[in-house]
Write an enzyme that holds these catalytic residues in place. Structure first.
Site, PDB file in Angstrom:
ATOM      1  N   LYS A  19       0.867  -1.172   0.000  1.00  0.00           N
ATOM      2  CA  LYS A  19       0.000   0.000   0.000  1.00  0.00           C
ATOM      3  C   LYS A  19       0.905   1.223   0.000  1.00  0.00           C
ATOM      4  CE  LYS A  19      -4.156   1.812   2.209  1.00  0.00           C
ATOM      5  NZ  LYS A  19      -5.204   1.518   3.218  1.00  0.00           N
ATOM      6  N   ASP A 117     -14.770   2.611  10.100  1.00  0.00           N
ATOM      7  CA  ASP A 117     -15.155   2.430   8.693  1.00  0.00           C
ATOM      8  C   ASP A 117     -15.590   0.985   8.463  1.00  0.00           C
ATOM      9  OD1 ASP A 117     -15.631   3.159   6.069  1.00  0.00           O
ATOM     10  OD2 ASP A 117     -13.536   2.951   5.449  1.00  0.00           O
TER      11      ASP A 117
END
Length: 158
Positions: A19, A117
């Site tokens: 990432k 989230d």
């Protein structure tokens, strides 16, 4: 803002997910610090249902990145779409998946981390039944502040 793609850890000869913060956001402290904080928080959460982070570093262009376990499977979103509402497999399997997510959340909350989230797209179901709570980018520490910003970048560079 960030990109995730599979790659190979050349030192350990294993496939990992990398990432990377988009280079356009690298010089914006808010985005850079949030990205680093995500890696640090996830890296401190050692739990079977939270994807392990292997490395946090900065590339030769000053772009921060981290590597984590590469999960082979599908999102809980996709898993649900393949099973009709009311089907026994969907109910029983869904309950098993959600119990593992609850276990991961309870562990994170015990460590002072709130995910913020939680949604089916952020739950991965592995090819062999593994369940992982993913994407800690909006997570917040409720007790202490993580090392972030320039201090963390200096430490990530070694």
């Amino acid at each position: 803002m960030e990109h995730i793609h599979p790659t190979v850890d050349r030192n350990l000869l294993r496939r990992v997910a990398l990432k990377r913060l988009d280079k356009d956001y690298t010089n914006t402290p808010f985005y850079r610090d949030s990205f680093i904080a995500e890696a640090q928080m996830a890296g401190q959460l050692e739990h079977p249902n939270i994807v392990p982070v292997h490395e946090l570093s900065v590339d030769e262009n000053g772009v921060p990145y981290f590597t984590m376990k590469l999960v082979q499977g599908e999102s809980f979103d996709e898993w649900l779409r393949k099973r009709p509402p009311g089907a026994i497999e969907r109910i029983e399997g869904g309950i098993e998946i959600l119990l593992k997510v609850c276990d991961a959340l309870a562990y994170a909350h015990h460590r002072g981390v709130v995910h913020r989230d939680l949604k089916p797209a952020n739950i991965m179901v592995g090819d062999f039944g593994q369940v992982y709570l993913m994407d800690w980018g909006l997570a917040k520490l409720t007790r202490t502040a993580p090392a972030s910003g320039e201090y963390a970048l200096m430490n990530a560079r070694g």
